[in-house]
Design a protein around this motif. Structure first.
Motif, PDB file in Angstrom:
ATOM      1  N   SER A  55      -0.122  11.403   4.622  1.00 15.75           N
ATOM      2  CA  SER A  55      -1.042   9.656   4.865  1.00 15.75           C
ATOM      3  C   SER A  55       0.622   9.249   5.828  1.00 15.75           C
ATOM      4  CB  SER A  55      -0.603   8.489   3.276  1.00 15.75           C
ATOM      5  OG  SER A  55      -1.227   7.599   4.467  1.00 15.75           O
TER       6      SER A  55
ATOM      7  N   ASN B 237      -2.268   1.037  -5.073  1.00 15.02           N
ATOM      8  CA  ASN B 237      -3.095   0.766  -4.240  1.00 15.02           C
ATOM      9  C   ASN B 237      -4.579   0.116  -4.978  1.00 15.02           C
ATOM     10  OD1 ASN B 237      -1.590   2.127  -2.446  1.00 15.02           O
ATOM     11  ND2 ASN B 237      -2.730   3.996  -2.857  1.00 15.02           N
TER      12      ASN B 237
ATOM     13  N   ARG C  86       0.530  -0.800  -0.071  1.00 15.82           N
ATOM     14  CA  ARG C  86      -0.276  -0.226   0.122  1.00 15.82           C
ATOM     15  C   ARG C  86       0.980   1.423  -0.091  1.00 15.82           C
ATOM     16  NH1 ARG C  86      -5.070  -1.654  -1.874  1.00 15.82           N
ATOM     17  NH2 ARG C  86      -5.777  -3.263  -0.567  1.00 15.82           N
ATOM     18  N   SER C  87       0.310   2.230  -1.035  1.00 19.46           N
ATOM     19  CA  SER C  87       1.100   3.717  -0.981  1.00 19.46           C
ATOM     20  C   SER C  87       1.474   4.647   0.654  1.00 19.46           C
ATOM     21  CB  SER C  87       1.080   4.090  -1.697  1.00 19.46           C
ATOM     22  OG  SER C  87       1.484   5.533  -1.851  1.00 19.46           O
ATOM     23  N   ILE C  88       1.689   4.527   1.655  1.00 23.00           N
ATOM     24  CA  ILE C  88       1.628   5.637   2.493  1.00 23.00           C
ATOM     25  C   ILE C  88       2.937   6.582   2.411  1.00 23.00           C
ATOM     26  CG2 ILE C  88       2.185   5.459   4.630  1.00 23.00           C
ATOM     27  CD1 ILE C  88       0.077   3.640   3.942  1.00 23.00           C
ATOM     28  N   LYS C  89       2.436   7.949   1.715  1.00 24.92           N
ATOM     29  CA  LYS C  89       3.463   9.073   2.117  1.00 24.92           C
ATOM     30  C   LYS C  89       2.604  10.393   2.059  1.00 24.92           C
ATOM     31  CE  LYS C  89       3.305   8.690  -3.344  1.00 24.92           C
ATOM     32  NZ  LYS C  89       3.634   8.458  -4.630  1.00 24.92           N
TER      33      LYS C  89
ATOM     34  N   LYS D  49      -6.027  -2.181   9.919  1.00 23.25           N
ATOM     35  CA  LYS D  49      -6.709  -1.337   9.121  1.00 23.25           C
ATOM     36  C   LYS D  49      -7.856  -1.481   8.284  1.00 23.25           C
ATOM     37  CE  LYS D  49      -6.962   1.926   5.204  1.00 23.25           C
ATOM     38  NZ  LYS D  49      -8.178   3.176   5.446  1.00 23.25           N
TER      39      LYS D  49
ATOM     40  N   GLN E 213       0.660  11.129   9.005  1.00 24.11           N
ATOM     41  CA  GLN E 213      -0.370  10.774   9.923  1.00 24.11           C
ATOM     42  C   GLN E 213      -0.460   9.611  10.999  1.00 24.11           C
ATOM     43  OE1 GLN E 213      -4.429  10.599   8.133  1.00 24.11           O
ATOM     44  NE2 GLN E 213      -5.830   9.950   9.837  1.00 24.11           N
TER      45      GLN E 213
ATOM     46  N   TYR F  91     -10.053  -2.053  -3.431  1.00 23.32           N
ATOM     47  CA  TYR F  91     -10.110  -0.815  -3.268  1.00 23.32           C
ATOM     48  C   TYR F  91     -10.477  -0.539  -4.790  1.00 23.32           C
ATOM     49  CZ  TYR F  91      -8.165   1.627   1.037  1.00 23.32           C
ATOM     50  OH  TYR F  91      -8.124   1.738   2.006  1.00 23.32           O
TER      51      TYR F  91
ATOM     52  N   SER G  22     -10.753   0.847  10.626  1.00 27.37           N
ATOM     53  CA  SER G  22     -10.068   2.130  11.933  1.00 27.37           C
ATOM     54  C   SER G  22     -10.708   2.619  13.156  1.00 27.37           C
ATOM     55  CB  SER G  22     -10.848   3.498  11.010  1.00 27.37           C
ATOM     56  OG  SER G  22     -10.368   3.502   9.645  1.00 27.37           O
TER      57      SER G  22
ATOM     58  N   GLU H 285     -10.136   8.118  10.245  1.00 26.50           N
ATOM     59  CA  GLU H 285      -9.605   7.419   9.655  1.00 26.50           C
ATOM     60  C   GLU H 285      -8.176   8.004   9.122  1.00 26.50           C
ATOM     61  OE1 GLU H 285     -10.881   5.711   7.521  1.00 26.50           O
ATOM     62  OE2 GLU H 285     -13.207   5.146   9.092  1.00 26.50           O
ATOM     63  N   TRP H 286      -7.751   7.283   8.552  1.00 28.00           N
ATOM     64  CA  TRP H 286      -6.312   6.892   7.793  1.00 28.00           C
ATOM     65  C   TRP H 286      -6.649   6.930   6.480  1.00 28.00           C
ATOM     66  CZ3 TRP H 286      -2.259   3.127   8.195  1.00 28.00           C
ATOM     67  CH2 TRP H 286      -0.855   3.661   7.644  1.00 28.00           C
ATOM     68  N   GLU H 287      -6.546   7.709   5.267  1.00 30.55           N
ATOM     69  CA  GLU H 287      -6.556   6.996   3.965  1.00 30.55           C
ATOM     70  C   GLU H 287      -4.859   7.022   3.422  1.00 30.55           C
ATOM     71  OE1 GLU H 287      -8.996   6.926   2.853  1.00 30.55           O
ATOM     72  OE2 GLU H 287     -10.692   7.428   3.979  1.00 30.55           O
ATOM     73  N   TYR H 288      -4.564   6.457   2.424  1.00 29.58           N
ATOM     74  CA  TYR H 288      -3.547   5.895   2.060  1.00 29.58           C
ATOM     75  C   TYR H 288      -3.699   7.088   0.693  1.00 29.58           C
ATOM     76  CZ  TYR H 288      -4.210   1.471   3.487  1.00 29.58           C
ATOM     77  OH  TYR H 288      -4.916   0.086   4.387  1.00 29.58           O
ATOM     78  N   ALA H 289      -2.360   6.980  -0.007  1.00 30.90           N
ATOM     79  CA  ALA H 289      -1.874   8.279  -0.931  1.00 30.90           C
ATOM     80  C   ALA H 289      -2.226   7.253  -2.259  1.00 30.90           C
ATOM     81  CB  ALA H 289      -0.052   8.550  -0.286  1.00 30.90           C
ATOM     82  N   PRO H 290      -2.356   8.521  -2.760  1.00 28.82           N
ATOM     83  CA  PRO H 290      -2.825   8.128  -4.457  1.00 28.82           C
ATOM     84  C   PRO H 290      -1.520   7.390  -4.605  1.00 28.82           C
ATOM     85  CG  PRO H 290      -3.971   9.882  -3.574  1.00 28.82           C
ATOM     86  CD  PRO H 290      -2.998   9.540  -2.353  1.00 28.82           C
ATOM     87  N   SER H 291      -0.558   6.629  -5.611  1.00 23.79           N
ATOM     88  CA  SER H 291       0.432   6.598  -6.088  1.00 23.79           C
ATOM     89  C   SER H 291      -0.039   5.893  -7.166  1.00 23.79           C
ATOM     90  CB  SER H 291       1.045   5.752  -4.940  1.00 23.79           C
ATOM     91  OG  SER H 291       2.260   5.266  -5.566  1.00 23.79           O
TER      92      SER H 291
END
Lengths: 308, 487
Positions: A42, B336, A36-39, A263, A45, B328, A268, B11-17
């Motif tokens: 995001s 993602n 998953r992309s976490i940057k 998550k 946080q 997703y 959440s 809520e914790w959203e992923y970064a669009p990539s």
């Protein structure tokens, strides 16, 4: 929010009705959490969330009041150069250090967790374990981290393991109980699942992977298996159980992968230190280093981060 | 006590990539690749190929007709007799290895173009399609100079010119499945990619050109069904290999009857995925998800019929529904994304037609609440419960993200039901009991049977079907045997 606290908790056979766990399948599933992309926002946080979930830990024979005081200060002042950072969730110490820790963190919102039940081996008579627990609670521990009797578990005495957890739960009073399975000694994911179910049904508020004294400790495969036990229990009863992977999580990246897993498996609602903790001593500084990198654009050397 | 607090859920959203597209090179227009050169189609006609995720035009591709196919077959015949079949086998191997390495070097570009043209997620094209395609070339390159060892005590001869027609679900991978063994065995090739997904085959043509492969050994002719028919009907083609729908497969078999052409068909499926009560339930649920929603269900061996033992059915269905909500759906280029776009408007209509039929038949439908992009072709992952063998949706191949769920009580019952289909491509068995796995693998009539996993592919392992799923095998030694004459 319902509590997992039935005082008349009796062992029932259905608690052993744990589903089989396929290691290869778990490995595949776990690999997906790591892509998953976490940057950017995001990531920031996620890092702050991770920081706030840490149980800053010192569990050594050579622990002293001095060492514990220093760690407690760090717990409340993670990196004062950067204002607005959260504190850690708790400090985790031996029962003999609870009083001093409690005094040091008073009023800060940081909890004091105490290991008990003849940590880390758990090789002591039940009475001793109860006394150990009561002592820690009386000294002011907010949370108790007990170990299960792995020897009894591996020799099939599930009833004993169950009753022991239930009795420690009773001894905890208001303190929240984390049950350490020491998964590195249980060897198989089937055992990890079975022990998770036993602990949850016996009254655990949290289940925890490891003491940190045995390798392997909190692998993602093990944590995933335990999260699935929590999920099944929640789906069945509506009661939330917390999760604490401990040992072996020393980098931000691994911490973020764990949060992705929480998550996606539990949702959440579990992304708070009320329901998820990292048991770690060196993770905090790596997270701080990443946060500083994001703020300033450059990596600083580890000498810029205090090591209490 | 902390548990009494009402904690707000953050809520914790992923970064669009989004995978970048700046590094790929796509021409505005592609000609046919015949005899080592790029040739304009004799009709002068071109057709557009679009990105199904946003309906934007990617490129224009030549529409090859009978004349073009004739040119390609002639080039292939000449290359076969003069160069490829007489070349020392070890030399042939070098070319095939070189193609594999060049594909690896351009893996990222191939993956992005595959995602753009086919709608599949970048995660799959990057981690599955492209690496597997490379591995097929590597694997068969190894056999090229060892054919006597592949078929001991037999004399091995090549066949001649192979006409190959491939589908749109795994465009590059299917090209690799077909071209690699053909070349290794000493044959030359005329290949037609599907009309909705021609681009990676054309990129492969560029790679083949760069590899210095002798002209005419591989020819790529793009076009529609009539282009494929021209290949099938050409009198100088020695072997036809087709992957695609059962209907077209039947037409091809009729067309080649009596011509002496060798034929292999890899057609449709309606594969059973069977969950017993002692299965590792959570991993089985993942396996079901992977079995049916991999590549949006555009997989001939998709585990589209789920059989769950009745005493765990409620649990499995609840877990499936729950899991659907954490998938997703969206832009296939986003790392993602779990579920990408449906390959074409036409296919989306087919899928929607079956969903409608399912509802009319009284089956209960479940779809997660996910937002669907406004442009492009998308279908949310769909489950149908309350389904019987007699339902149309349990009988016909839908080729989309639609799973039918049936229950069973005993082992014998599920074997009967799983086999009760005109197809027989694949099956999955989920149980903790080894003896049961062996029992089922001997009784299920399907070409591939997976135990406690699904959709696992490897170049060394043969793939193919029973009954209306076709005949002949691809992959492994079996795949090689379709491209040789044993004397």
């Amino acid at each position: 929010m319902k509590k997992n606290q039935d005082k008349k908790n009796r062992f029932q056979l259905e608690y052993l009705n744990s589903p089989a766990v396929d290691k290869v399948g778990v490995e595949e599933r776990v690999a997906r959490f790591q892509t998953r992309s976490i940057k950017d926002a995001s990531k920031m946080q996620g890092l702050k969330m991770a920081l706030n979930m840490i149980d800053l830990t010192t569990l050594e024979g050579k622990d002293t009041h001095g060492k514990v005081k220093q760690m407690c200060y760090k717990a409340q002042h993670l990196h004062d150069v950067l204002p607005g950072l959260p504190s850690v969730a708790a400090v985790c110490v031996y029962p003999s250090m609870v009083k001093i820790a409690k005094k040091e963190v008073a009023g800060s919102g940081v909890n004091v967790a105490s290991v008990s039940t003849a940590f880390p081996s758990g090789q002591a008579p039940l009475e001793v374990k109860i006394t150990d627990t009561k002592f820690a609670v009386d000294e002011g521990a907010d949370e108790i981290d007990m170990v299960i009797s792995r020897g009894k578990f591996l020799s099939g005495e599930y009833n004993y393991v169950f009753d022991e957890i239930a009795m420690i739960k009773e001894a905890c009073g208001k303190a929240r109980l984390k049950v350490i399975l020491e998964t590195g000694e249980l060897a198989t994911l089937d055992n990890v699942r079975k022990a998770s179910d036993l602990a949850i049904y016996a009254g655990a508020d949290f289940i925890k992977t490891s003491t940190g004294k045995i390798q392997p400790a909190a692998t993602m495969q093990v944590t995933y298996t335990m999260l699935m036990a929590i999920k099944d229990y929640y789906d069945k009863t509506g009661i939330m159980i917390g999760m604490k992977p401990a040992g072996g999580i020393s980098t931000s990246k691994l911490a973020l992968h764990n949060l992705v897993m929480v998550k996606e498996v539990l949702g959440s609602a579990w992304l708070t230190n009320e329901w998820f903790r990292f048991g770690a001593s060196s993770l905090a500084n790596d997270v701080l280093m990443q946060i500083m990198k994001a703020e300033t654009g450059v990596y600083q050397s580890s000498d810029y981060f205090s090591i209490d | 006590m902390a548990t009494k607090k009402n904690i707000p859920v953050v809520e914790w959203e992923y970064a669009p990539s989004l995978e970048g597209t700046s590094h790929i090179q796509l021409k505005k227009q592609y000609d046919l690749f015949i005899d080592g050169k790029w040739v304009k189609p004799s009709s002068g006609k071109y057709f557009q190929t679009i990105n199904p995720a946003n309906e934007e035009v990617l490129s224009e591709v030549a529409y090859g007709n009978e004349k073009d196919v004739d040119l390609a077959v002639k080039a292939a015949r000449k290359a076969y007799t003069e160069v490829w079949s007489v070349m020392p086998a070890a030399e042939r191997a070098k070319y095939i290895y070189r193609i594999a390495r060049l594909m690896q070097e351009r893996a990222r570009e191939l993956a992005v173009i595959e995602t753009l043209d086919a709608g599949k997620t970048i995660r799959e094209s990057r981690d599955i399609d492209v690496p597997l395609a490379c591995n097929h070339f590597f694997y068969y390159a190894g056999w090229a100079d060892k054919l006597e060892y592949a078929f001991p005590n037999r004399k091995v001869e090549s066949i001649g010119v192979a006409g190959q027609i491939i589908p749109w679900n795994f465009p590059l991978l299917m090209a690799a499945w077909k071209i690699a063994p053909a070349l290794a065995a000493g044959n030359t090739v005329v290949l037609k990619p599907a009309e909705t997904t021609p681009l990676t085959a054309l990129k492969l043509a560029e790679i083949i050109e760069a590899s210095g492969l002798p002209a005419g050994v591989v020819n790529i002719v793009t076009g529609f069904g009539d282009t494929g028919a021209a290949i099938v009907n050409h009198t100088d083609v020695d072997k036809i290999a087709f992957t695609g729908s059962t209907n077209v497969g039947k037409m091809i078999q009729k067309a080649v009857a009596g011509t002496g052409k060798k034929l292999t068909l890899e057609l449709g499926g309606k594969s059973a995925n069977i969950i017993f009560d002692d299965a590792p339930i959570d991993q089985a649920v993942e396996g079901i998800i992977n079995g049916i929603f991999f590549n949006q269900g555009h997989v001939c061996c998709a585990g589209s019929r789920l059989f769950v033992q009745e005493n765990v059915a409620d649990k499995v269905i609840a877990k499936l529904k729950d899991r659907l909500n954490s998938l997703y759906l969206g832009n296939p280029l986003d790392k993602n994304t779990d579920i990408g776009a449906i390959n074409s408007k036409e296919q989306l209509e087919t899928i929607n037609k079956y969903i409608k039929i399912g509802k009319q038949e009284g089956a209960e439908m479940y779809q997660p609440s996910c937002s669907i992009p406004k442009k492009g072709f998308y279908c949310p992952p769909t489950l149908f419960t309350n389904v019987a063998q007699s339902n149309v949706i349990a009988q016909e191949e839908i080729f989309g993200p639609v799973l039918t769920i049936q229950t069973f009580r005993t082992v014998d019952e599920v074997i009967q039901k799983a086999n009760n289909t005109p197809f027989g491509l694949a099956a999955g068995v989920w149980t903790d009991k080894g003896s049961r796995i062996f029992n089922l693998t001997t009784k299920l009539r399907a070409g591939v049977i997976w135990a406690n996993t699904y959709n696992k592919f490897d170049p060394t392992s043969p793939f193919g079907g029973y009954k209306e799923s076709g005949f002949g095998r691809e992959g492994g030694l079996h795949g090689l045997s379709s491209y040789v004459k044993l004397v």
